[in-house]
Enzyme design. Structure first.
Site, PDB file in Angstrom:
ATOM      1  N   CYS A   1      -8.986   3.507   6.232  1.00 14.78           N
ATOM      2  CA  CYS A   1      -9.130   4.574   7.237  1.00 14.78           C
ATOM      3  C   CYS A   1     -10.529   4.648   7.851  1.00 14.78           C
ATOM      4  CB  CYS A   1      -8.778   5.903   6.579  1.00 14.78           C
ATOM      5  SG  CYS A   1      -7.012   5.960   6.236  1.00 14.78           S
ATOM      6  N   PRO A   2     -10.609   4.964   9.160  1.00 17.08           N
ATOM      7  CA  PRO A   2      -9.501   5.326  10.058  1.00 17.08           C
ATOM      8  C   PRO A   2      -8.725   4.141  10.628  1.00 17.08           C
ATOM      9  CG  PRO A   2     -11.588   5.493  11.212  1.00 17.08           C
ATOM     10  CD  PRO A   2     -11.922   5.137   9.795  1.00 17.08           C
TER      11      PRO A   2
ATOM     12  N   LYS B   1     -20.870  -3.541  -0.929  1.00 14.34           N
ATOM     13  CA  LYS B   1     -21.935  -2.584  -0.604  1.00 14.34           C
ATOM     14  C   LYS B   1     -23.135  -2.907  -1.488  1.00 14.34           C
ATOM     15  CE  LYS B   1     -18.686  -0.845   1.854  1.00 14.34           C
ATOM     16  NZ  LYS B   1     -18.585  -1.095   3.298  1.00 14.34           N
TER      17      LYS B   1
HETATM   18  C1  LIG Z   1     -16.145   2.380   5.125  1.00 17.31           C
HETATM   19  S1  LIG Z   1     -14.643   3.246   5.107  1.00 17.31           S
HETATM   20  C2  LIG Z   1     -13.545   2.055   5.731  1.00 17.31           C
HETATM   21  C3  LIG Z   1     -13.605   1.906   7.209  1.00 17.31           C
HETATM   22  C4  LIG Z   1     -12.498   1.008   7.732  1.00 17.31           C
HETATM   23  N1  LIG Z   1     -12.660  -0.363   7.262  1.00 17.31           N
HETATM   24  C5  LIG Z   1     -12.456   0.993   9.233  1.00 17.31           C
HETATM   25  O1  LIG Z   1     -12.725  -0.058   9.818  1.00 17.31           O
HETATM   26  O2  LIG Z   1     -12.128   2.012   9.840  1.00 17.31           O
HETATM   27  C6  LIG Z   1     -14.251   3.262   3.429  1.00 17.31           C
HETATM   28  C7  LIG Z   1     -12.878   3.845   3.138  1.00 17.31           C
HETATM   29  O3  LIG Z   1     -12.558   3.491   1.791  1.00 17.31           O
HETATM   30  C8  LIG Z   1     -11.752   4.525   1.260  1.00 17.31           C
HETATM   31  N2  LIG Z   1     -11.755   4.390  -0.217  1.00 17.31           N
HETATM   32  C9  LIG Z   1     -12.800   4.508  -1.058  1.00 17.31           C
HETATM   33  N3  LIG Z   1     -12.389   4.315  -2.336  1.00 17.31           N
HETATM   34  C10 LIG Z   1     -11.062   4.050  -2.260  1.00 17.31           C
HETATM   35  C11 LIG Z   1     -10.075   3.767  -3.231  1.00 17.31           C
HETATM   36  N4  LIG Z   1     -10.376   3.692  -4.535  1.00 17.31           N
HETATM   37  N5  LIG Z   1      -8.810   3.544  -2.810  1.00 17.31           N
HETATM   38  C12 LIG Z   1      -8.486   3.595  -1.501  1.00 17.31           C
HETATM   39  N6  LIG Z   1      -9.394   3.870  -0.535  1.00 17.31           N
HETATM   40  C13 LIG Z   1     -10.661   4.093  -0.915  1.00 17.31           C
HETATM   41  C14 LIG Z   1     -12.352   5.802   1.815  1.00 17.31           C
HETATM   42  O4  LIG Z   1     -11.386   6.844   1.838  1.00 17.31           O
HETATM   43  C15 LIG Z   1     -12.789   5.365   3.220  1.00 17.31           C
HETATM   44  O5  LIG Z   1     -11.820   5.732   4.189  1.00 17.31           O
END
Ligand SMILES: C[S@@+](CC[C@H](N)C(=O)[O-])C[C@H]1O[C@@H](n2cnc3c(N)ncnc32)[C@H](O)[C@@H]1O
Length: 359
Positions: free
Chosen positions: A224-225, A309
């Site tokens: 997300c998003p 990261k």
């Molecule tokens: C940097 S954002 C991703 C952005 C996405 N790649 C984009 O292009 O829009 C990181 C996302 O990882 C999700 N996230 C973090 N830990 C997670 C987990 N254990 N399982 C699923 N989603 C996770 C967060 O909710 C967040 O939306």
């Protein structure tokens, strides 16, 4: 003194220096890094000038993490006469070409920093008469030729520059090693550019065809998003978007995306396997690398593209540790693969890794 010059993101000079020290030692070449914080470049000074060409040929930028470009610098000029910069630069470039053979292009560059950008206009202007002079002297091919060495003039001040060359198989093809991309207006997040840059700059044309097939399946962990999902949907792939957040409505309306509000660390692909796993979850790099290894080794995904990261300190060491374990697991499972890890222009405090199965 000769040096291997690496351009990098401002703030990553120490990491670049650690990497250069390790890579040059692997080649049996010794020297020491000289850097200043937030300068956007690192000079690796060589004890022996004869090693320069070996390094220029044997360290491809694509095989490194932090350097954006690598230049074999044969001479640095200071206090250059501002009334006639061409003559001294030309004279050094003549010596460069005497060693490398005729060059296919010349670039005049500066660091990608606020200070460096003050030199941008000057660099753009300076290259025009320099190119003419080089062509006139037969040092440069009549037309740009990417299969020949490229001459680099890297200005650090208006009257100081480093002069050298890069070789076709080793250099980054992008100006200043930066792959600039236009943000697609209908993409749901700027993160989309990270995956697009990985696809454009880290995969070969054949790999792009193999990995991003229209009709193929992908899982996007931490979707997300939806910026990464957007890139896959653009290529007509079916995507399982895994995240507790909300996926952009327009992506859901394509009919190519299924949303799973689930934990990326326990999610299993809907039909048992996918062609491509992508992951942009903000998590510990060793945890993410292990998860990627699980999917690849168990055959849940053929290929993976993911971000790691970075911590505040010892970033090169952290990356090396995480990726060494992943490579070991893949090798033990007898999977043939190619792995690249790059600090991309659109990455922030993170790197992007591609693992592409070779059979
Ligand atoms: C940097 S954002 C991703 C952005 C996405 N790649 C984009 O292009 O829009 C990181 C996302 O990882 C999700 N996230 C973090 N830990 C997670 C987990 N254990 N399982 C699923 N989603 C996770 C967060 O909710 C967040 O939306």
């Amino acid at each position: 003194m000769t040096e291997l010059l690496a351009y990098c993101r401002s703030g990553y000079e120490k990491d670049t220096a650690s990497e250069l020290t390790a890579l040059t030692a692997e080649q049996g070449v010794y020297g020491y890094p000289v850097l200043s914080a937030n300068s956007g470049y690192v000079s690796f000074m060589l004890h022996q000038a004869k090693d320069l060409h070996t390094l220029a040929a044997s360290i491809p930028v694509a095989g490194t993490v932090f350097p954006r470009q690598l230049v074999a610098v044969t001479e640095s000029l200071t206090n250059v006469d501002k009334q006639d910069r061409i003559s001294p630069v030309l004279s050094v470039l003549r010596e460069v070409v005497a060693q490398t053979g005729q060059a296919g292009n010349v670039v005049v560059e500066h660091a990608d920093t606020d200070d460096g950008k003050q030199l941008a206009k000057f660099c753009r202007k300076f290259v025009v008469p320099l190119r003419q002079a080089l062509r006139g002297a037969g040092i440069l091919s009549k037309k740009d030729d990417n299969n020949k060495p490229v001459l680099h003039v890297f200005f650090t001040e208006f009257d100081a520059c480093k002069i050298g060359y890069s070789l076709p198989a080793a250099r980054s093809p992008w100006p200043m090693g930066i792959c600039r991309l236009k943000f697609p207006a209908d993409a749901p997040s700027r993160s989309t550019l990270k995956l697009e840059e990985a696809i454009v700059s880290m995969l070969s044309a054949e790999e792009r065809e193999q990995v991003l097939r229209a009709g193929g399946r992908a899982v996007d962990l931490g979707a997300c998003p939806g910026g990464w999902t957007y890139q896959l949907v653009q290529r007509e792939m079916y995507v399982e978007a895994v995240d507790n957040g909300l996926v952009d409505d327009s992506l859901m309306r394509t009919g190519l995306v299924g949303h799973a509000a689930a934990d990326g660390f326990t999610y299993q692909p809907e039909y048992g396997r996918v062609d491509l796993l992508v992951c942009d979850m903000i998590e510990q790099p060793d945890r993410v690398a292990k998860l990627m290894g699980d999917w690849l080794v168990k055959g849940l995904a053929d290929h993976a593209i993911f971000n790691l990261k970075l911590p505040m300190k010892k970033r090169y060491e952290t990356v090396t540790q995480a990726l060494t374990l992943l490579k070991q697991r893949m090798a033990e499972a007898k999977i043939k693969f190619s792995l690249q890890a790059r600090h991309l222009y659109h990455d922030r405090d993170e790197i992007t890794v591609t693992v592409i199965r070779q059979e």
